[in-house]
Design a protein around this motif. Structure first.
Motif, PDB file in Angstrom:
ATOM      1  N   GLY A  26      11.919   4.983  -4.603  1.00 52.69           N
ATOM      2  CA  GLY A  26      12.887   4.052  -4.063  1.00 52.69           C
ATOM      3  C   GLY A  26      12.534   3.714  -2.637  1.00 52.69           C
ATOM      4  N   PHE A  27      13.195   2.711  -2.089  1.00 47.81           N
ATOM      5  CA  PHE A  27      12.902   2.253  -0.736  1.00 47.81           C
ATOM      6  C   PHE A  27      13.143   3.365   0.277  1.00 47.81           C
ATOM      7  N   GLY A  28      14.257   4.059   0.135  1.00 52.20           N
ATOM      8  CA  GLY A  28      14.557   5.146   1.058  1.00 52.20           C
ATOM      9  C   GLY A  28      13.532   6.260   0.983  1.00 52.20           C
ATOM     10  N   GLN A  29      13.092   6.590  -0.234  1.00 52.06           N
ATOM     11  CA  GLN A  29      12.086   7.627  -0.404  1.00 52.06           C
ATOM     12  C   GLN A  29      10.767   7.215   0.242  1.00 52.06           C
ATOM     13  N   MET A  30      10.406   5.937   0.089  1.00 53.61           N
ATOM     14  CA  MET A  30       9.166   5.466   0.682  1.00 53.61           C
ATOM     15  C   MET A  30       9.208   5.561   2.200  1.00 53.61           C
ATOM     16  N   LEU A  31      10.370   5.262   2.786  1.00 56.61           N
ATOM     17  CA  LEU A  31      10.503   5.395   4.234  1.00 56.61           C
ATOM     18  C   LEU A  31      10.336   6.845   4.669  1.00 56.61           C
ATOM     19  N   ARG A  32      10.870   7.755   3.864  1.00 59.28           N
ATOM     20  CA  ARG A  32      10.717   9.166   4.191  1.00 59.28           C
ATOM     21  C   ARG A  32       9.251   9.591   4.091  1.00 59.28           C
ATOM     22  N   VAL A  33       8.532   9.045   3.139  1.00 58.62           N
ATOM     23  CA  VAL A  33       7.103   9.328   3.019  1.00 58.62           C
ATOM     24  C   VAL A  33       6.381   8.885   4.292  1.00 58.62           C
ATOM     25  N   LEU A  34       6.668   7.681   4.745  1.00 62.06           N
ATOM     26  CA  LEU A  34       6.013   7.157   5.945  1.00 62.06           C
ATOM     27  C   LEU A  34       6.369   7.971   7.178  1.00 62.06           C
ATOM     28  N   ASP A  35       7.601   8.486   7.224  1.00 65.67           N
ATOM     29  CA  ASP A  35       8.027   9.285   8.372  1.00 65.67           C
ATOM     30  C   ASP A  35       7.291  10.606   8.460  1.00 65.67           C
ATOM     31  N   GLU A  36       6.713  11.070   7.350  1.00 64.06           N
ATOM     32  CA  GLU A  36       6.008  12.346   7.340  1.00 64.06           C
ATOM     33  C   GLU A  36       4.537  12.203   7.718  1.00 64.06           C
ATOM     34  N   ILE A  37       4.090  10.987   7.994  1.00 66.91           N
ATOM     35  CA  ILE A  37       2.692  10.742   8.360  1.00 66.91           C
ATOM     36  C   ILE A  37       2.563  10.743   9.876  1.00 66.91           C
ATOM     37  N   ASP A  38       1.602  11.514  10.385  1.00 64.10           N
ATOM     38  CA  ASP A  38       1.466  11.705  11.825  1.00 64.10           C
ATOM     39  C   ASP A  38       0.697  10.566  12.495  1.00 64.10           C
ATOM     40  N   TYR A  39       1.012   9.352  12.128  1.00 65.79           N
ATOM     41  CA  TYR A  39       0.502   8.145  12.772  1.00 65.79           C
ATOM     42  C   TYR A  39       1.650   7.154  12.856  1.00 65.79           C
TER      43      TYR A  39
END
Length: 231
Positions: A26-39
Motif C-alpha cells: 500500500g501507499f503507506g507501506q511504501m513510504l515506510r520502506v523509503l523511510d528505512e533507506i539511509d539516503y
C-alpha cells in the motif's frame, strides 16, 4: 501495485513474471520502506515542486544547510545552488541523468537527478532526486555487521574509526590507549571479519545495505500525509 512472482525468475526471457492479481504494498507501506533507506529521496515535477520525500530528505530540507523547500519547491541555499538544481532537473526532464555537487564552505552534498518518465511520454514528467548519505558510519547496518561478526564494543569502535579515515595513531590518541592496543584490535577485526586488509574491511563496510539508524521526530512536509510521517 505491481507484485513480482519469484517463480518467474530464470525464465527464458531472463526476467521476473509480473502479476497484477495479487495485492502489493500500500501507499503507506511504501513510504515506510523509503523511510528505512539511509539516503535522502525526493520526487519532484518539472517545476521542482516536491511531490514526495522520505524521512532523511525531509530532515535535509528542514535543516536548510544546502537545500530547502520554499513554497513546496526544491531550491538551493543560494542562487548558485538553485541554478545547479535547476540544471539537474532540466537534464532529467530531457531523459538524462545528472549528478551535481552542491557545496558551501566545507559542507558538500552530491545530488543525482534521475528521470522517472521518458521525454516522449504524455504524462507529466517527474524526477527522482537522490541525496548522498552524509556519513557511512551512521549506517545502522554497520552496527548490525559488528554484531554478526561478534565484534567487541572496542573493536566495533575501531572499525568505525577506520571507516572515518582515522589512522592507528589517531585512534589510539582519541581513545587514550597505546598504538599497540589498536593494532591488536585491528588484527582481531581482520580475523573475525575474514578481511585480508583494512582497505578490504572498509570496502565491505561501505558496501553494506543503507539502513537508517533511527527515525527522528520530525515535522512532516506539506505534501506528505501526516498519517505517514512517523517518529
Amino acid at each position: 501495485m505491481w507484485q513480482v512472482n519469484e517463480s518467474g525468475w530464470g525464465t527464458s526471457a531472463g526476467a521476473a513474471h509480473v502479476r497484477q492479481d495479487s495485492p502489493g504494498l500500500g501507499f503507506g507501506q511504501m513510504l515506510r520502506v523509503l523511510d528505512e533507506i539511509d539516503y535522502g529521496i525526493l520526487v519532484i515535477n518539472a517545476n521542482s515542486q516536491i511531490l514526495q520525500t522520505n524521512h532523511l530528505a525531509r530532515h535535509e530540507l528542514l535543516t536548510g544547510h544546502l537545500i530547502a523547500s520554499v513554497s513546496n519547491t526544491l531550491t538551493g541555499r543560494n542562487t548558485a545552488l538553485s541554478e545547479q538544481i535547476q540544471m539537474g532537473v532540466e537534464h532529467a526532464c530531457r531523459g538524462q541523468r545528472k549528478l551535481v555537487f552542491l557545496k558551501i564552505d566545507q559542507r558538500e552534498l552530491p545530488v543525482a537527478f534521475i528521470p522517472l518518465s521518458h521525454p516522449l511520454e504524455t504524462d507529466s514528467p517527474s524526477v527522482l532526486v537522490l541525496l548522498s548519505r552524509q556519513n557511512a558510519c551512521d549506517n545502522l547496518a554497520v552496527r548490525m555487521y559488528a554484531r554478526a561478526q561478534h565484534l567487541s564494543p572496542s573493536e566495533e569502535g575501531v572499525m568505525i574509526s577506520l571507516c572515518r579515515g582515522l589512522e592507528v595513531a589517531d585512534i589510539a590518541k582519541e581513545n587514550g590507549v597505546a598504538q599497540s592496543t589498536v593494532r591488536s584490535q585491528v588484527k582481531s577485526l581482520r580475523e573475525k571479519t575474514g578481511c585480508s586488509s583494512i582497505r578490504r574491511l572498509i570496502q565491505r563496510v561501505n558496501s553494506l545495505p543503507p539502513v537508517v539508524p533511527a527515525l527522528r521526530i520530525i515535522t512532516p512536509m506539506p505534501h506528505n500525509a501526516s498519517e505517514f510521517a512517523h517518529p
